[in-house]
Design a protein around this motif. Sequence first.
Motif, PDB file in Angstrom:
ATOM      1  N   ARG A 263       0.826  -1.211   0.000  1.00  0.00           N
ATOM      2  CA  ARG A 263       0.000   0.000   0.000  1.00  0.00           C
ATOM      3  C   ARG A 263       0.863   1.265   0.000  1.00  0.00           C
ATOM      4  NH1 ARG A 263      -5.124   1.751   1.254  1.00  0.00           N
ATOM      5  NH2 ARG A 263      -5.298   3.650   2.495  1.00  0.00           N
ATOM      6  N   ILE A 264       1.917   1.241   0.825  1.00  0.00           N
ATOM      7  CA  ILE A 264       2.844   2.383   0.863  1.00  0.00           C
ATOM      8  C   ILE A 264       3.519   2.552  -0.498  1.00  0.00           C
ATOM      9  CG2 ILE A 264       5.002   3.259   1.843  1.00  0.00           C
ATOM     10  CD1 ILE A 264       2.847   3.516   3.871  1.00  0.00           C
ATOM     11  N   MET A 265       3.972   1.446  -1.083  1.00  0.00           N
ATOM     12  CA  MET A 265       4.717   1.521  -2.340  1.00  0.00           C
ATOM     13  C   MET A 265       3.849   1.977  -3.501  1.00  0.00           C
ATOM     14  SD  MET A 265       7.799   1.174  -1.648  1.00  0.00           S
ATOM     15  CE  MET A 265       8.282   1.377  -3.372  1.00  0.00           C
ATOM     16  N   GLU A 266       2.569   1.671  -3.462  1.00  0.00           N
ATOM     17  CA  GLU A 266       1.668   2.179  -4.502  1.00  0.00           C
ATOM     18  C   GLU A 266       1.698   3.702  -4.535  1.00  0.00           C
ATOM     19  OE1 GLU A 266      -2.161   0.587  -3.660  1.00  0.00           O
ATOM     20  OE2 GLU A 266      -1.726  -1.391  -4.513  1.00  0.00           O
ATOM     21  N   ARG A 267       1.777   4.301  -3.365  1.00  0.00           N
ATOM     22  CA  ARG A 267       1.830   5.757  -3.285  1.00  0.00           C
ATOM     23  C   ARG A 267       3.186   6.299  -3.712  1.00  0.00           C
ATOM     24  NH1 ARG A 267      -1.951   3.588  -1.408  1.00  0.00           N
ATOM     25  NH2 ARG A 267      -3.865   4.454  -0.535  1.00  0.00           N
ATOM     26  N   VAL A 268       4.241   5.611  -3.313  1.00  0.00           N
ATOM     27  CA  VAL A 268       5.590   6.017  -3.737  1.00  0.00           C
ATOM     28  C   VAL A 268       5.693   5.985  -5.263  1.00  0.00           C
ATOM     29  CG1 VAL A 268       8.047   5.410  -3.681  1.00  0.00           C
ATOM     30  CG2 VAL A 268       6.683   5.258  -1.588  1.00  0.00           C
ATOM     31  N   LYS A 269       5.158   4.923  -5.865  1.00  0.00           N
ATOM     32  CA  LYS A 269       5.235   4.773  -7.324  1.00  0.00           C
ATOM     33  C   LYS A 269       4.372   5.797  -8.060  1.00  0.00           C
ATOM     34  CE  LYS A 269       6.402  -0.142  -7.121  1.00  0.00           C
ATOM     35  NZ  LYS A 269       5.920  -1.538  -7.263  1.00  0.00           N
ATOM     36  N   PHE A 270       3.264   6.203  -7.446  1.00  0.00           N
ATOM     37  CA  PHE A 270       2.433   7.247  -8.054  1.00  0.00           C
ATOM     38  C   PHE A 270       3.153   8.595  -8.004  1.00  0.00           C
ATOM     39  CE2 PHE A 270      -0.520  10.776  -7.609  1.00  0.00           C
ATOM     40  CZ  PHE A 270      -1.359  10.594  -8.701  1.00  0.00           C
ATOM     41  N   LEU A 271       3.831   8.848  -6.896  1.00  0.00           N
ATOM     42  CA  LEU A 271       4.423  10.167  -6.662  1.00  0.00           C
ATOM     43  C   LEU A 271       5.782  10.364  -7.307  1.00  0.00           C
ATOM     44  CD1 LEU A 271       3.475  10.441  -2.889  1.00  0.00           C
ATOM     45  CD2 LEU A 271       2.635  11.942  -4.699  1.00  0.00           C
ATOM     46  N   SER A 272       6.454   9.289  -7.709  1.00  0.00           N
ATOM     47  CA  SER A 272       7.828   9.432  -8.198  1.00  0.00           C
ATOM     48  C   SER A 272       8.155   8.406  -9.268  1.00  0.00           C
ATOM     49  CB  SER A 272       8.821   9.302  -7.034  1.00  0.00           C
ATOM     50  OG  SER A 272       8.728   8.013  -6.456  1.00  0.00           O
ATOM     51  N   ARG A 273       9.250   8.652  -9.976  1.00  0.00           N
ATOM     52  CA  ARG A 273       9.740   7.738 -10.996  1.00  0.00           C
ATOM     53  C   ARG A 273      11.127   7.257 -10.599  1.00  0.00           C
ATOM     54  NH1 ARG A 273       5.278   7.923 -11.314  1.00  0.00           N
ATOM     55  NH2 ARG A 273       3.898   8.636 -12.994  1.00  0.00           N
TER      56      ARG A 273
END
Length: 286
Positions: A263-273
């Motif tokens: 769940r945390i990583m889904e947000r990291v991946k949305f916010l950054s490349r």
Amino acid sequence: MLADPDVQAFLQDNQERISREMVQSGQSKLYEFYHEKQLAKKGETTVAPGYSPQLVLNSGQIDVTYVPTQQLLEKERQRHIQRLVRSINMPKFIQNASLDNFYIDEQHQTATRMAALKAAINFTDNYDPDHFMPGLYLYGNFGVGKTYLLGAIANELAKQKGVATTMLHFPSFAVEMRNSIKKNNTSEKLEAVKKAPVLMLDDIGADAMSKWVRDDVLGIILEYRMQEELPTFFSSNFSMDELEKNHLAIDTQGDHEPLKAQRIMERVKFLSRELPMTGDNLRSKG
């Protein structure tokens, strides 16, 4: 005094509005202008350091006003730029980090450093607060220039776009957040960080996270920023995959919670490349 070119130019430009009597009664102001100008030219202390005198007409009288010098204006501009970059537990060198001085010389240049620099320039050139643009997730070994590049991006955004950036060393911030529980100001700190126009989380994954830091600090920050589409940058020694499986999924108690990590990583991946950075350890170069 009256032979001074600037005094003559002022009297000439205003000859239709200045009488002989006005010049006579305004001699003290003309002298003040001339004297202050001479002090500045010699590098001596003036009545208003950082300001230069100018002759003006004020209510039918010759007067002197003081305007900021170019040097003062530039100094103020630099101070304003520095104020726009708010750093929490970050190394001092980020204050002067610059994209122009990034490590692209022949000795330090690598393909991944060049790719990261290109992505950084693309972000700073095209950043628009009204259109979401993901940040960068820079990962690689210690000392390859990840933190420096984040600092350079923050400084460039301040200089070029007037954008306020918050940079924080995440392990240190996690300690601060735990300590803030006793002072009852946890929510205040969290609010300030999660709402930053641009946020940079440095060294994420360096320390094992407790459930509380992962879910109630990092999770809340990232959730808010994803919903509000606010650019977020990360630096880490670990790839996104490694961060998820080896750090976020296992808390300080040893409990394994892959779904929460995902769940945390889904947000990291949305916010950054994600971008790798490789090369020699620049900090060992002195």
